[in-house]
Design an enzyme around this catalytic site. Sequence first.
Site, mmCIF file in Angstrom:
data_model
loop_
_atom_site.group_PDB
_atom_site.id
_atom_site.type_symbol
_atom_site.label_atom_id
_atom_site.label_comp_id
_atom_site.label_asym_id
_atom_site.label_seq_id
_atom_site.Cartn_x
_atom_site.Cartn_y
_atom_site.Cartn_z
ATOM 1 N N GLU A 312 0.825 -1.216 0.000
ATOM 2 C CA GLU A 312 0.000 0.000 0.000
ATOM 3 C C GLU A 312 0.858 1.264 0.000
ATOM 4 O O GLU A 312 0.640 2.189 0.775
ATOM 5 C CB GLU A 312 -0.947 -0.004 1.205
ATOM 6 C CG GLU A 312 -1.906 -1.189 1.191
ATOM 7 C CD GLU A 312 -2.943 -1.166 2.303
ATOM 8 O OE1 GLU A 312 -2.650 -0.638 3.385
ATOM 9 O OE2 GLU A 312 -4.059 -1.661 2.065
ATOM 10 N N ASP A 386 -8.624 -8.914 4.140
ATOM 11 C CA ASP A 386 -8.339 -7.864 5.106
ATOM 12 C C ASP A 386 -9.357 -7.793 6.243
ATOM 13 O O ASP A 386 -10.271 -6.973 6.193
ATOM 14 C CB ASP A 386 -8.297 -6.519 4.375
ATOM 15 C CG ASP A 386 -7.627 -5.437 5.199
ATOM 16 O OD1 ASP A 386 -7.068 -5.772 6.243
ATOM 17 O OD2 ASP A 386 -7.659 -4.269 4.782
ATOM 18 N N GLU A 414 -12.431 -2.157 12.359
ATOM 19 C CA GLU A 414 -12.408 -1.394 11.111
ATOM 20 C C GLU A 414 -13.551 -1.779 10.168
ATOM 21 O O GLU A 414 -14.190 -0.924 9.578
ATOM 22 C CB GLU A 414 -11.069 -1.615 10.401
ATOM 23 C CG GLU A 414 -11.003 -0.986 9.023
ATOM 24 C CD GLU A 414 -9.679 -1.234 8.303
ATOM 25 O OE1 GLU A 414 -8.767 -1.832 8.887
ATOM 26 O OE2 GLU A 414 -9.578 -0.812 7.138
HETATM 27 C C1 BDP Z 1 -6.034 -2.167 6.140
HETATM 28 C C2 BDP Z 1 -6.308 -0.811 6.669
HETATM 29 C C3 BDP Z 1 -5.139 0.127 6.561
HETATM 30 C C4 BDP Z 1 -3.893 -0.556 7.075
HETATM 31 C C5 BDP Z 1 -3.664 -1.836 6.339
HETATM 32 C C6 BDP Z 1 -2.528 -2.653 6.904
HETATM 33 O O1 BDP Z 1 -7.403 -0.276 5.973
HETATM 34 O O2 BDP Z 1 -5.457 1.269 7.290
HETATM 35 O O3 BDP Z 1 -2.791 0.276 6.945
HETATM 36 O O4 BDP Z 1 -4.774 -2.664 6.442
HETATM 37 O O5 BDP Z 1 -2.818 -3.590 7.629
HETATM 38 O O6 BDP Z 1 -6.900 -2.981 6.844
HETATM 39 O O7 BDP Z 1 -1.385 -2.387 6.628
#
Ligand code: BDP
Length: 721
Positions: A312, A386, A414
């Site tokens: 990401e 996720d 989340e």
């Molecule tokens: C996702 C989240 C994000 C996190 C990412 C992670 O939306 O905010 O940074 O995972 O785990 O669930 O790195």
Amino acid sequence: MKPIKKTFFKLSILFFVFCCPALAQKDYKLWLQYEKKTNSKTISDYLSNIKGIVVLEDTETLKIAKNELHTALNDMLGNKMQAGAKLEGNNTIILGSKLALSPEIQKEIGSGFDLINDEGFIIKSISVSNKNHIVITGKKDIGVLYGVYHFLRLIQTNKPIQNLNIADSPKTNIRILNHWDNLDRTIERGYAGFSLWNWQKLPGFIDQRYVDYARANASIGINGTVLTNVNANALILTPQYLEKVEALANVFRPYGIKVYLTARFSAPIEIGGLKTADPKDPGVVNWWKDKAKEIYKRIPDFGGFLVKANSEGQPGPQNYGRDHVDGANMLADAVAPFGGVIMWRAFVYSEHDANDRAKQAYAEFVPYDGKFKENVIVQVKNGAIDFQPREPFHPMFGAMPKTPLMMEFQITQEYLGFSTHLVFLPKLFQEVLEADTYQKGKGTTVAKVVDGSYIKTKLTGIAGVSNIGNDLNWTGHPFAQANWYGFGRLSWNPNLDSETIADEWLRCTFSNDENFISPIKKMMIESREAVVNYMTPLGLHHIMDTGHHYGPGPWVSNLSRPEWNPVYYHKADKNGIGFDRSKTGTNATSQYAPEVEKLFDNVKTCPEKDLLWFHHLDWDYKLKNGQTLWDGLALKYQEGVDQVKNMQNIWNKAEKYIDNERFKEVQMLLQIQYKEAKWWRDACLLYFQQYSGKELPVGVEKPAQSLDYFKSLKFPFAPGN
Ligand code: BDP
């Protein structure tokens, strides 16, 4: 209301808020409420013979153990127990680690020490020179502290304490919270206020909350904390911040808690003035070695680094044509001389990879099996996408026999309604831990992979993305405290049953009254399935609104990266709904062991709870109960809403058993949850109905609003984003 009455009303509210801190403290005390009424007469009678606490060693940890025991027993039993009693001539509770025990007591413990590891404890009723004692011991003083908390929990939950003979040890080495806390005190995906870490006032000002935080964690066996967000800021590694980290580490140390930090891979450039962060560059290698030295000089028991790299948009070794092994091993070498650990995250997927996102982490990491250094542990999320309300277990757990894998759960909600929805997560955690990977034949559960009982690895661990903030009650929702508690208990023993955890937590937090416990426990256990039903039934996933993930957004399709759009996940069209990950689709099922692959691949054997995760099916597909897929889906959404209604009914009957403040809080939150469950049901069904073209089945309430209305809802300031 008349003005005078109004003023009086306002004043009484002010009085209530400012002059009744005792009430608010109930929330604050978490599960460590030591109340007189919680224990039975047998326990008090038994303990009333105990005249004092004997502490055999003078360490910070044992001081904490003694004070905890002393205060708790006096509060719970109204005893006047001496804190510093002498062994001679009295019935006592003896606290001390193995080396401090007299030969007589050691003899009483017998081979007990063979049963525990360095963090384990023994609680035993013994008799020495005709006096009855309870000895709480361990190989190290931290074991004694864990033993004290266990002993107190027995009393809090009304368990017998006569003839005790308990030996217990944690099943994993690293039991750790991951705080996604930023240096400006916002928390990524945090729904309980701002970060506890007051960087501006540290190191000079030690907030009592740091102590209380450490105490709460120690009481459930958590032994590590990553203070900073995985989306890391390199500044945390500068002397200015390390001084503050050191202050926190000093507070946590006697509670057995090590501090860890997230390492931003590009830190050598950002704060080191180097031109590159290439893990093969000698300058970079040395920079990290020096950084490690600097940290360990301040914090000799520093735990190590957690790293999110090439995920990401985060920097990583791939920016320099290197791979995860190069990056992780370079950092591992830097901390190895000091006993440090690198937790390298496997949460990777790329917009340039056209493959099913669910397959990408496995594809990228499995070829590295056996290539990481001894002090590296790969941290894998519980599922391949996720932290969804339900995901099949991550296939990596059955596929890297030569690499220690660490579980990453998300405690913060989340994707599960933030801190407004009551969802008991240990049920979700247990489902994953119990799943059978078949890696080494039947019974190779995820728990066995994670706790090292299947392959002996030096490192084992379970991480939980924290749901803690500076809200008065720590977690936003009073019941979200149970998720923190349950995470800790499961990280200590991944085989614990979630019902046992709910039972313990309710008794410690609220009451031992069976009329309260039994319905509320049932409510907690069912709450997980309720959220699955009203959000993502039958294997649907990631259809939350975009970015903040608050509320439904199955229609979202305009984001630049395909796999950030809910339409990517549900694939609803005129022909049906679901993501075909079977052989006819992306073949993600092939990442599991043959037994599991077969089960998921065949639509007839695929568990219906995971159906649309693995299969794209016709709207008229017949479910096991004879309903069509469309009808079944709609009825599941309705069931979720009904389950929340039922939770409300159950809760409303709990009023007389608990304090008014927490009762009211939960009551209001359940009302919001009910409203939002209906929102989820209506928005999703109206959206999917465009494709199914079918009427809602009998039993499903008609939506109160139009699809356009739901689509128009915007939440620019949704928390945690
Ligand atoms: C996702 C989240 C994000 C996190 C990412 C992670 O939306 O905010 O940074 O995972 O785990 O669930 O790195």
